[in-house]
Enzyme design. Sequence first.
Site, PDB file in Angstrom:
ATOM      1  CB  SER A  37      -0.883   0.026   1.243  1.00  0.00           C
ATOM      2  OG  SER A  37      -1.525   1.280   1.352  1.00  0.00           O
TER       3      SER A  37
ATOM      4  CE1 TYR B 230      -4.123  -2.213   5.077  1.00  0.00           C
ATOM      5  CE2 TYR B 230      -3.554   0.060   4.548  1.00  0.00           C
ATOM      6  CZ  TYR B 230      -3.909  -1.216   4.140  1.00  0.00           C
ATOM      7  OH  TYR B 230      -4.042  -1.487   2.808  1.00  0.00           O
TER       8      TYR B 230
END
Length: 260
Positions: free
Chosen positions: A148, A160
């Site tokens: 990501s 995350y």
Amino acid sequence: MTDLTGRTALVTGASRGIGRAVARRLAADGALVAVHYGTGRAAAEETVAAILAAGGQAFAVRADFGVAGDAEGELDALFAGLEQGLAGRSLDILVNNAAVIDYSATIDGATPESYDRMFAINVRAPLFVTQRALPLMRDGGRVVNVSSGVTWFATPEIVYAMTKGALNAFGRSLAHTLGERGITVNTVSPGITETDMNGWLSEDPEAARHVAGLISLGRHGQPADVGDAVAFFASDDARWITGQTLEVNGGLLLGPPRPR
Ligand SMILES: NC(=O)c1ccc[n+]([C@@H]2O[C@H](COP(=O)([O-])OP(=O)(O)OC[C@H]3O[C@@H](n4cnc5c(N)ncnc54)[C@H](OP(=O)(O)O)[C@@H]3O)[C@@H](O)[C@H]2O)c1
């Protein structure tokens, strides 16, 4: 289109979103695809059905990567299903795509439980799925990890982001180790892409407009935008590329926001 005729692939988290787009693209290129899911059996079956309807080959395999107690048992089930579906063939392509985000896991809201769950699914699973997949993989195979952009831009969802930073580190070291087998390992790093993970994009046109202003190409991503980049790394065209991370994001945050 690249030609993956005769190749096989395992795509984790292929029941929905980006993983589904990856599975459909690899199958369209000719690969037999194992469509992994965690709990969304019906969605995985839809992915398989779409591939079969388009003339491709696929089967579903299940494992819940978030299970704390019996992670080994889940992997046993996954690899039993994979080997049954491959019917003696080797594995050519592994795409570590499955992941979760917990929007409450900020610096204030993170808990040991949310931390453990995200690291289990986003980091532990790619490591041990790869460990189990390697004996099945032929030399010259492909590993593609889906990371990501939060590894390089700041976000409130700090846990995350930490998981994806770990995944990037994993990919680089793995590429170094697997070079002797001719297996390439690359990382595709999506930008803001319309999936269930980002439900707010389709629900809130104002938010989508704001996001478009942050992206040089003027729109957020669709799963196939990422799936096609994964297919490139899976193909013979990417034979001399390993240990790299490709940002697939339409030019996210290349400069100051553009008025829309
Ligand atoms: N969407 C974005 O904007 C974006 C941006 C950057 C990076 N990414 C990355 O792209 C990848 C795909 O994201 P997405 O947006 O397509 O997500 P998504 O639509 O939410 O799909 C997530 C997939 O992961 C699987 N999964 C979730 N929890 C699991 C568990 N406990 N065990 C096994 N599988 C599990 C899901 O399967 P089940 O439903 O069957 O559990 C599903 O197939 C992820 O690595 C994500 O971090 C996405």
